[in-house]
Design an enzyme around this catalytic site. Structure first.
Site, PDB file in Angstrom:
ATOM      1  N   THR A 125       0.811  -1.225   0.000  1.00  0.00           N
ATOM      2  CA  THR A 125       0.000   0.000   0.000  1.00  0.00           C
ATOM      3  C   THR A 125       0.844   1.275   0.000  1.00  0.00           C
ATOM      4  O   THR A 125       1.948   1.300   0.561  1.00  0.00           O
ATOM      5  CB  THR A 125      -0.911   0.012   1.250  1.00  0.00           C
ATOM      6  OG1 THR A 125      -1.482   1.315   1.378  1.00  0.00           O
ATOM      7  CG2 THR A 125      -0.144  -0.281   2.520  1.00  0.00           C
ATOM      8  N   GLU A 127       0.270   3.617   1.861  1.00  0.00           N
ATOM      9  CA  GLU A 127       0.397   4.046   3.266  1.00  0.00           C
ATOM     10  C   GLU A 127       1.819   3.811   3.781  1.00  0.00           C
ATOM     11  O   GLU A 127       2.224   4.404   4.773  1.00  0.00           O
ATOM     12  CB  GLU A 127      -0.602   3.302   4.151  1.00  0.00           C
ATOM     13  CG  GLU A 127      -2.032   3.772   4.025  1.00  0.00           C
ATOM     14  CD  GLU A 127      -2.279   5.182   4.554  1.00  0.00           C
ATOM     15  OE1 GLU A 127      -1.785   5.507   5.641  1.00  0.00           O
ATOM     16  OE2 GLU A 127      -2.941   5.967   3.846  1.00  0.00           O
ATOM     17  N   TYR A 149      -1.090   0.307  10.936  1.00  0.00           N
ATOM     18  CA  TYR A 149      -1.447  -0.342   9.663  1.00  0.00           C
ATOM     19  C   TYR A 149      -0.280  -0.234   8.678  1.00  0.00           C
ATOM     20  O   TYR A 149       0.151  -1.236   8.085  1.00  0.00           O
ATOM     21  CB  TYR A 149      -2.703   0.315   9.078  1.00  0.00           C
ATOM     22  CG  TYR A 149      -3.000  -0.088   7.646  1.00  0.00           C
ATOM     23  CD1 TYR A 149      -3.541  -1.333   7.341  1.00  0.00           C
ATOM     24  CD2 TYR A 149      -2.729   0.786   6.585  1.00  0.00           C
ATOM     25  CE1 TYR A 149      -3.805  -1.706   6.021  1.00  0.00           C
ATOM     26  CE2 TYR A 149      -2.994   0.428   5.269  1.00  0.00           C
ATOM     27  CZ  TYR A 149      -3.528  -0.820   4.985  1.00  0.00           C
ATOM     28  OH  TYR A 149      -3.784  -1.184   3.690  1.00  0.00           O
ATOM     29  N   LYS A 153       1.931  -3.287   7.137  1.00  0.00           N
ATOM     30  CA  LYS A 153       2.022  -3.535   5.689  1.00  0.00           C
ATOM     31  C   LYS A 153       3.473  -3.522   5.224  1.00  0.00           C
ATOM     32  O   LYS A 153       3.843  -4.246   4.295  1.00  0.00           O
ATOM     33  CB  LYS A 153       1.216  -2.475   4.929  1.00  0.00           C
ATOM     34  CG  LYS A 153      -0.266  -2.754   4.897  1.00  0.00           C
ATOM     35  CD  LYS A 153      -0.589  -3.914   3.949  1.00  0.00           C
ATOM     36  CE  LYS A 153      -2.063  -4.211   3.870  1.00  0.00           C
ATOM     37  NZ  LYS A 153      -2.377  -5.371   3.052  1.00  0.00           N
TER      38      LYS A 153
HETATM   39  P1  NDP Z   1     -11.311  -4.724   2.836  1.00  0.00           P
HETATM   40  O1  NDP Z   1     -11.164  -4.197   4.212  1.00  0.00           O
HETATM   41  O2  NDP Z   1     -12.539  -4.378   2.052  1.00  0.00           O
HETATM   42  O3  NDP Z   1     -11.184  -6.331   2.855  1.00  0.00           O
HETATM   43  C1  NDP Z   1     -10.335  -6.990   3.741  1.00  0.00           C
HETATM   44  C2  NDP Z   1     -10.617  -8.466   3.674  1.00  0.00           C
HETATM   45  O4  NDP Z   1      -9.752  -9.164   4.585  1.00  0.00           O
HETATM   46  C3  NDP Z   1     -12.048  -8.866   4.053  1.00  0.00           C
HETATM   47  O5  NDP Z   1     -12.488  -9.883   3.203  1.00  0.00           O
HETATM   48  C4  NDP Z   1     -11.888  -9.396   5.468  1.00  0.00           C
HETATM   49  O6  NDP Z   1     -12.864 -10.330   5.844  1.00  0.00           O
HETATM   50  C5  NDP Z   1     -10.531 -10.100   5.313  1.00  0.00           C
HETATM   51  N1  NDP Z   1      -9.905 -10.418   6.595  1.00  0.00           N
HETATM   52  C6  NDP Z   1      -9.731  -9.602   7.653  1.00  0.00           C
HETATM   53  N2  NDP Z   1      -9.109 -10.258   8.656  1.00  0.00           N
HETATM   54  C7  NDP Z   1      -8.899 -11.527   8.220  1.00  0.00           C
HETATM   55  C8  NDP Z   1      -8.301 -12.673   8.782  1.00  0.00           C
HETATM   56  N3  NDP Z   1      -7.778 -12.648  10.013  1.00  0.00           N
HETATM   57  N4  NDP Z   1      -8.244 -13.806   8.038  1.00  0.00           N
HETATM   58  C9  NDP Z   1      -8.776 -13.846   6.802  1.00  0.00           C
HETATM   59  N5  NDP Z   1      -9.367 -12.795   6.203  1.00  0.00           N
HETATM   60  C10 NDP Z   1      -9.413 -11.637   6.913  1.00  0.00           C
HETATM   61  O7  NDP Z   1      -9.999  -4.254   2.010  1.00  0.00           O
HETATM   62  P2  NDP Z   1      -9.837  -3.910   0.452  1.00  0.00           P
HETATM   63  O8  NDP Z   1     -10.548  -4.909  -0.352  1.00  0.00           O
HETATM   64  O9  NDP Z   1     -10.108  -2.469   0.256  1.00  0.00           O
HETATM   65  O10 NDP Z   1      -8.275  -4.076   0.267  1.00  0.00           O
HETATM   66  C11 NDP Z   1      -7.705  -5.353  -0.067  1.00  0.00           C
HETATM   67  C12 NDP Z   1      -6.258  -5.385   0.394  1.00  0.00           C
HETATM   68  O11 NDP Z   1      -5.532  -4.332  -0.249  1.00  0.00           O
HETATM   69  C13 NDP Z   1      -6.073  -5.166   1.884  1.00  0.00           C
HETATM   70  O12 NDP Z   1      -4.962  -5.929   2.289  1.00  0.00           O
HETATM   71  C14 NDP Z   1      -5.755  -3.679   2.000  1.00  0.00           C
HETATM   72  O13 NDP Z   1      -5.021  -3.404   3.153  1.00  0.00           O
HETATM   73  C15 NDP Z   1      -4.932  -3.482   0.728  1.00  0.00           C
HETATM   74  N6  NDP Z   1      -4.952  -2.159   0.168  1.00  0.00           N
HETATM   75  C16 NDP Z   1      -6.145  -1.531  -0.083  1.00  0.00           C
HETATM   76  C17 NDP Z   1      -6.167  -0.281  -0.633  1.00  0.00           C
HETATM   77  C18 NDP Z   1      -7.457   0.402  -0.942  1.00  0.00           C
HETATM   78  O14 NDP Z   1      -7.418   1.609  -1.232  1.00  0.00           O
HETATM   79  N7  NDP Z   1      -8.579  -0.287  -0.956  1.00  0.00           N
HETATM   80  C19 NDP Z   1      -4.908   0.441  -0.955  1.00  0.00           C
HETATM   81  C20 NDP Z   1      -3.725  -0.370  -0.764  1.00  0.00           C
HETATM   82  C21 NDP Z   1      -3.754  -1.606  -0.207  1.00  0.00           C
HETATM   83  P3  NDP Z   1     -14.276  -9.846   6.493  1.00  0.00           P
HETATM   84  O15 NDP Z   1     -15.076  -9.356   5.327  1.00  0.00           O
HETATM   85  O16 NDP Z   1     -14.810 -11.067   7.098  1.00  0.00           O
HETATM   86  O17 NDP Z   1     -13.936  -8.760   7.466  1.00  0.00           O
HETATM   87  P1  GDP Z   2      -6.568   5.860   4.120  1.00  0.00           P
HETATM   88  O1  GDP Z   2      -5.789   6.695   3.160  1.00  0.00           O
HETATM   89  O2  GDP Z   2      -6.333   4.404   3.947  1.00  0.00           O
HETATM   90  O3  GDP Z   2      -6.419   6.296   5.530  1.00  0.00           O
HETATM   91  O4  GDP Z   2      -8.102   6.035   3.651  1.00  0.00           O
HETATM   92  P2  GDP Z   2      -9.336   6.815   4.331  1.00  0.00           P
HETATM   93  O5  GDP Z   2     -10.382   6.898   3.277  1.00  0.00           O
HETATM   94  O6  GDP Z   2      -9.718   6.194   5.627  1.00  0.00           O
HETATM   95  O7  GDP Z   2      -8.755   8.270   4.649  1.00  0.00           O
HETATM   96  C1  GDP Z   2      -8.234   9.108   3.636  1.00  0.00           C
HETATM   97  C2  GDP Z   2      -7.945  10.487   4.224  1.00  0.00           C
HETATM   98  O8  GDP Z   2      -9.184  11.134   4.547  1.00  0.00           O
HETATM   99  C3  GDP Z   2      -7.121  10.461   5.516  1.00  0.00           C
HETATM  100  O9  GDP Z   2      -6.120  11.445   5.438  1.00  0.00           O
HETATM  101  C4  GDP Z   2      -8.139  10.831   6.594  1.00  0.00           C
HETATM  102  O10 GDP Z   2      -7.580  11.541   7.704  1.00  0.00           O
HETATM  103  C5  GDP Z   2      -9.050  11.764   5.805  1.00  0.00           C
HETATM  104  N1  GDP Z   2     -10.371  11.918   6.417  1.00  0.00           N
HETATM  105  C6  GDP Z   2     -10.963  13.087   6.729  1.00  0.00           C
HETATM  106  N2  GDP Z   2     -12.132  12.859   7.328  1.00  0.00           N
HETATM  107  C7  GDP Z   2     -12.312  11.525   7.390  1.00  0.00           C
HETATM  108  C8  GDP Z   2     -13.350  10.692   7.906  1.00  0.00           C
HETATM  109  O11 GDP Z   2     -14.337  11.141   8.444  1.00  0.00           O
HETATM  110  N3  GDP Z   2     -13.174   9.351   7.778  1.00  0.00           N
HETATM  111  C9  GDP Z   2     -12.069   8.814   7.174  1.00  0.00           C
HETATM  112  N4  GDP Z   2     -11.970   7.492   7.051  1.00  0.00           N
HETATM  113  N5  GDP Z   2     -11.064   9.576   6.708  1.00  0.00           N
HETATM  114  C10 GDP Z   2     -11.182  10.919   6.808  1.00  0.00           C
END
Ligand code: NDP
Ligand code: GDP
Length: 325
Positions: A125, A127, A149, A153
């Site tokens: 990520t 992040e 987080y 990662k």
């Molecule tokens: P989500 O939070 O939507 O999905 C996370 C998934 O992980 C869910 O299916 C969740 O299951 C599962 N999970 C959580 N804990 C466990 C565990 N202990 N064992 C097995 N499965 C588990 O994330 P995204 O789909 O948005 O992202 C996918 C991946 O990409 C993640 O690793 C995220 O950190 C990474 N990522 C995402 C970005 C984004 O902008 N979306 C950017 C960069 C990286 P359940 O539904 O049951 O909670």
């Molecule tokens: P992130 O980049 O994985 O932390 O994705 P988020 O969507 O959670 O947050 C993106 C940015 O939006 C971060 O800098 C947060 O501090 C900012 N932000 C501002 N207000 C909010 C809020 O109410 N909720 C979340 N989730 N983020 C917020």
């Protein structure tokens, strides 16, 4: 027919990736963690709940991963499972580390014990760049994570690199910048905003409380980004790639786009609530996807405006349906 195992298949990316792999003719297996309630709404939304084979397991429970690998016999493993919400990672830092950091090691070791020839994708990520060291971040930019987080990662990232270098395993890190969709979790800012806009438009909510709206992100569409994950595992040589749009936008301007789409002014509804400030913030991210464009022939297709409109429209429909009930 190729076979893939996806951890995190019930999440945003897992659902889109599963759909894309099914369309490519894959047999798709998904690892699902046991919850008290079924959490298949995203698979349902995409109409693929019954097209994928679900296997119970948890990335913190290594025997369950070995069992899953025996059952799925995959050619490719996509490790998307994580505690993925930055704000929660300060509230549950140990859980975040166990799932998001050590979960990766559990899977790599499970692969080594069963079949180290399986290709492995790790969901890294932006992040990890955190307190940015270069104005525009690429694969060689130094890291400085700003949350439990991000730190977790970073471990997952380096342990994947290490298993590639130590054991010659085919591991790729996709350093994905933020990507969103109508399937994004409601706690993330884009979806919180588009859901809020829909509720305000339907007169179910009067205001939208947000934290730091000056933060800037490089936002893309999840549907575009899962294609990049797959492309990475089709290369001759495993490498890491930044996946981004190359454009950054503030939360404030993203709100403006969302509210304007329904004819409203965000300034009349957004209320700043310090409750949503973070102990340490990532102020700005902007990625350089040149390597992905040149080697994977991948580019982001969807603009931020198109993405936000897609999300607002989906939330307007959801809220309208809720109202009918
Ligand atoms: P989500 O939070 O939507 O999905 C996370 C998934 O992980 C869910 O299916 C969740 O299951 C599962 N999970 C959580 N804990 C466990 C565990 N202990 N064992 C097995 N499965 C588990 O994330 P995204 O789909 O948005 O992202 C996918 C991946 O990409 C993640 O690793 C995220 O950190 C990474 N990522 C995402 C970005 C984004 O902008 N979306 C950017 C960069 C990286 P359940 O539904 O049951 O909670
Ligand atoms: P992130 O980049 O994985 O932390 O994705 P988020 O969507 O959670 O947050 C993106 C940015 O939006 C971060 O800098 C947060 O501090 C900012 N932000 C501002 N207000 C909010 C809020 O109410 N909720 C979340 N989730 N983020 C917020």
């Amino acid at each position: 027919m190729k076979r893939a195992l996806i951890t995190g298949i019930t999440g945003q990316d897992g659902a889109y990736l599963a759909k894309m792999l099914l369309e490519k003719g894959y047999e798709v297996y998904g690892l699902v963690a046991r919850r008290s309630n079924c959490n298949y709404w995203r698979l349902n939304y995409l109409g693929i709940e019954h097209e994928v084979e679900l296997i119970y397991g948890d990335v913190t429970d290594q025997p369950s991963l070995i069992t899953a690998l025996h059952k799925a016999k995959p050619d490719e493993v996509y490790n998307l499972a994580a505690q993925s919400f930055v704000a929660t990672s300060w509230e549950q830092p140990v859980l975040t580390s166990k799932v998001t950091a050590l979960g990766v090691l559990n899977m790599l070791e499970a692969l080594r014990m069963t079949n180290s020839g399986i290709r492995f994708y790790q969901a890294s990520t932006s992040e990890m760049f955190g307190l940015i060291k270069e104005e525009i971040q690429c694969e060689n930019t130094p890291f400085h994570p700003r949350s439990p987080y991000g730190v977790s990662k970073l471990y997952g990232h380096w342990i994947s690199v290490n298993y590639r270098e130590s054991f010659g395993m085919y591991t790729c890190n996709g350093i994905l910048f933020n990507h969103e969709s109508p399937l994004r979790g409601i706690e993330f800012v884009t979806r919180k905003v588009t859901d809020g806009v829909a509720r305000i438009k339907h007169e179910w909510q009067k205001e939208l409380r947000l934290g730091n709206i000056d933060a800037k992100r490089d936002w893309g569409y999840a549907g575009d980004y899962v294609e990049a994950m797959w492309l990475m595992l089709q290369q001759d040589v495993p490498e890491d790639f930044v996946i981004a749009t190359g454009r950054t936008t503030s939360v404030r301007d993203m709100c403006k786009i969302a509210f304007e789409h329904v004819g409203l002014n965000y300034k009349d509804y957004v209320v700043i609530d310090p409750k949503f400030y973070r102990p340490a913030e990532v102020d700005i991210l902007i990625g350089n996807p040149t390597k992905a464009r040149e080697k994977l022939k991948w580019t982001a297709k969807t603009t931020l405006e198109e993405l936000i409109v897609m999300m607002v429209e989906a939330d307007l429909e959801r809220v309208a349906n809720e109202k009918k009930k």
